[in-house]
Scaffold this active site. Sequence first.
Site, PDB file in Angstrom:
ATOM      1  N   THR A 217       0.820  -1.221   0.000  1.00  0.00           N
ATOM      2  CA  THR A 217       0.000   0.000   0.000  1.00  0.00           C
ATOM      3  C   THR A 217       0.850   1.265   0.000  1.00  0.00           C
ATOM      4  O   THR A 217       0.305   2.361   0.037  1.00  0.00           O
ATOM      5  CB  THR A 217      -0.943   0.020   1.223  1.00  0.00           C
ATOM      6  OG1 THR A 217      -0.149  -0.044   2.421  1.00  0.00           O
ATOM      7  CG2 THR A 217      -1.900  -1.151   1.192  1.00  0.00           C
ATOM      8  N   THR A 222      11.582  -1.328  -0.080  1.00  0.00           N
ATOM      9  CA  THR A 222      13.027  -1.371  -0.357  1.00  0.00           C
ATOM     10  C   THR A 222      13.315  -2.200  -1.607  1.00  0.00           C
ATOM     11  O   THR A 222      14.118  -1.806  -2.453  1.00  0.00           O
ATOM     12  CB  THR A 222      13.783  -1.940   0.858  1.00  0.00           C
ATOM     13  OG1 THR A 222      13.590  -1.072   1.969  1.00  0.00           O
ATOM     14  CG2 THR A 222      15.270  -2.057   0.573  1.00  0.00           C
ATOM     15  N   ASP A 275      -2.853  -3.032  11.370  1.00  0.00           N
ATOM     16  CA  ASP A 275      -1.444  -3.210  11.721  1.00  0.00           C
ATOM     17  C   ASP A 275      -1.338  -3.141  13.237  1.00  0.00           C
ATOM     18  O   ASP A 275      -0.693  -2.263  13.793  1.00  0.00           O
ATOM     19  CB  ASP A 275      -0.604  -2.123  11.061  1.00  0.00           C
ATOM     20  CG  ASP A 275       0.867  -2.535  10.919  1.00  0.00           C
ATOM     21  OD1 ASP A 275       1.163  -3.707  11.204  1.00  0.00           O
ATOM     22  OD2 ASP A 275       1.685  -1.690  10.540  1.00  0.00           O
ATOM     23  N   LYS A 307       2.854   6.094  11.906  1.00  0.00           N
ATOM     24  CA  LYS A 307       2.097   5.005  12.530  1.00  0.00           C
ATOM     25  C   LYS A 307       2.007   5.207  14.034  1.00  0.00           C
ATOM     26  O   LYS A 307       0.976   4.925  14.655  1.00  0.00           O
ATOM     27  CB  LYS A 307       2.765   3.660  12.245  1.00  0.00           C
ATOM     28  CG  LYS A 307       2.530   3.101  10.862  1.00  0.00           C
ATOM     29  CD  LYS A 307       3.140   1.715  10.753  1.00  0.00           C
ATOM     30  CE  LYS A 307       2.901   1.116   9.374  1.00  0.00           C
ATOM     31  NZ  LYS A 307       3.489  -0.237   9.250  1.00  0.00           N
TER      32      LYS A 307
END
Length: 524
Positions: A217, A222, A275, A307
């Site tokens: 999302t 990386t 999450d 977050k």
Amino acid sequence: MAAAAAARTPGEAATLAVRRVGIDTWRENVAYLHRDCEVYRAEGFQALSKVEVRANGRQILATVNVVDDPAIVACTELGLSEDAFDQLGVQDGHTARISQAEPPASIAALYRKIEGERLGRAEFGAIVQDIADRRYSKIELTAFVVACNRAELDREEVFFLTEAMVNTGRRLDWQEPLVVDKHCIGGIPGNRTSMLVVPIVAAHGLLCPKTSSRAITSPAGTADTVEVLANVELPFDQLSDIVRRHRGCLAWGGTADLSPADDVLISVERPLSIDSPGQMVASILSKKIAAGSTHLVLDIPIGPTAKVRSMPEAQRLRRLFEYVAQRMRLSLDVVITDGRQPVGRGIGPVLEARDVMQVLENDPDAPNDLRQKSLRLAGRLIECDPDVRGGDGYAIARDILDSGRALSRMNAILDAQGRRPFDRHHPALGALSFEVCTDVAGVVTGIDNFQIARIARLAGAPKVKGAGVDLLRKLGGTVQPGDALYRVHAAFAADLAFARQASVRASGYRIGAAADVPQVFVEF
């Protein structure tokens, strides 16, 4: 076909010809049966029911989807999604036997979790094994994820979940006492510090087998950014050889079979934007332990649109990570960092690769925040070396970067993985672009990580490597009416239009007075 179906004894598997249906069902095995298939009607299969498919000595479980178009699946065929077809490992037309599947053995434990009960080690072990074996449908997976999120796992349950996730896949052993890694919990665009930390610590001599994820999302993971520079999908034997020769790698982790249940769970967590702390800890630590890491530096950014948005929340998460890591015998160093804004300037694979190479090449125009954060994280890892005194890591990391040794190591790793042409002076950006400008004077007092990431993704990132957002102003910067805040790149007109509409609704920037810039108390 009707005679064959009628001749079978009860419980005997039916035989159909396998057909590869080119549909990516993302970590879920799906079987396609034509509505008029005699086997479908005789067996009493229903849409979304589970079936067992056997062929060539292999067995998979799949969820049934019913089709009406014989161009997709004929009445004599069993269609399989991409995941299911690859797992079964046969050619188109090969016969396969299909029968009703037994419910997963752990289904009773799942129902108990849905009711909010606390589960023990054996129950988590059984659930995770069934998840790794693809015995759960997406509906059942979703029920498990939501149940663990609603009735938050206690720290013992998080340990049991982490342990079970490690035990269901391969666990690497590098035969070395010190294997290091660095990870960020995510949520901050442009945070490509791993691509700098790995060559720095590898040049110091530490073993750092970095396997990374692709974006689901976000505008780039990386692996998506490294893929601009080199191949990231490496057979495990090649990956292992690169690590041993160069002391590090920057590869996609999907081929290593590390904590496979985590990959399945992520396929439902991310679309739901779930999450939870317990699942985050289990996901991150299981992957690192399975990869053979003995020492991990963990980055927890905090900020208004990160977050984690407060220091008390960060400290609670730190304690949970530390408890599970200690139980799993992993040495963990948690670092709380500045998450008020994106790191670097580029957001999107090509733009982020440009930033990384600028830092490695000591370009005067390199983004200093990306350089400094990478050096400090690399320094913390270098201090895992028993021959390095505490506090000396940053200076060692800086010397490795400034001397060009980090660039040399990065080049060696990229060459070994299969280098791709890249010119940081003229990166292959999307040909279409527009700038978002401010209509007021003042100071940049806020940058919304989520909105900027969303605009970059709408522009086409990460699928379109050259799409994304190039930041022209950071927090504290002074602006005048008409000044550009950022530039959006896209390859397709539709993507450009979507990104433009999103930026008009909310630019992601807030302009105010210098005193309004949010302060954050971090560890470096």
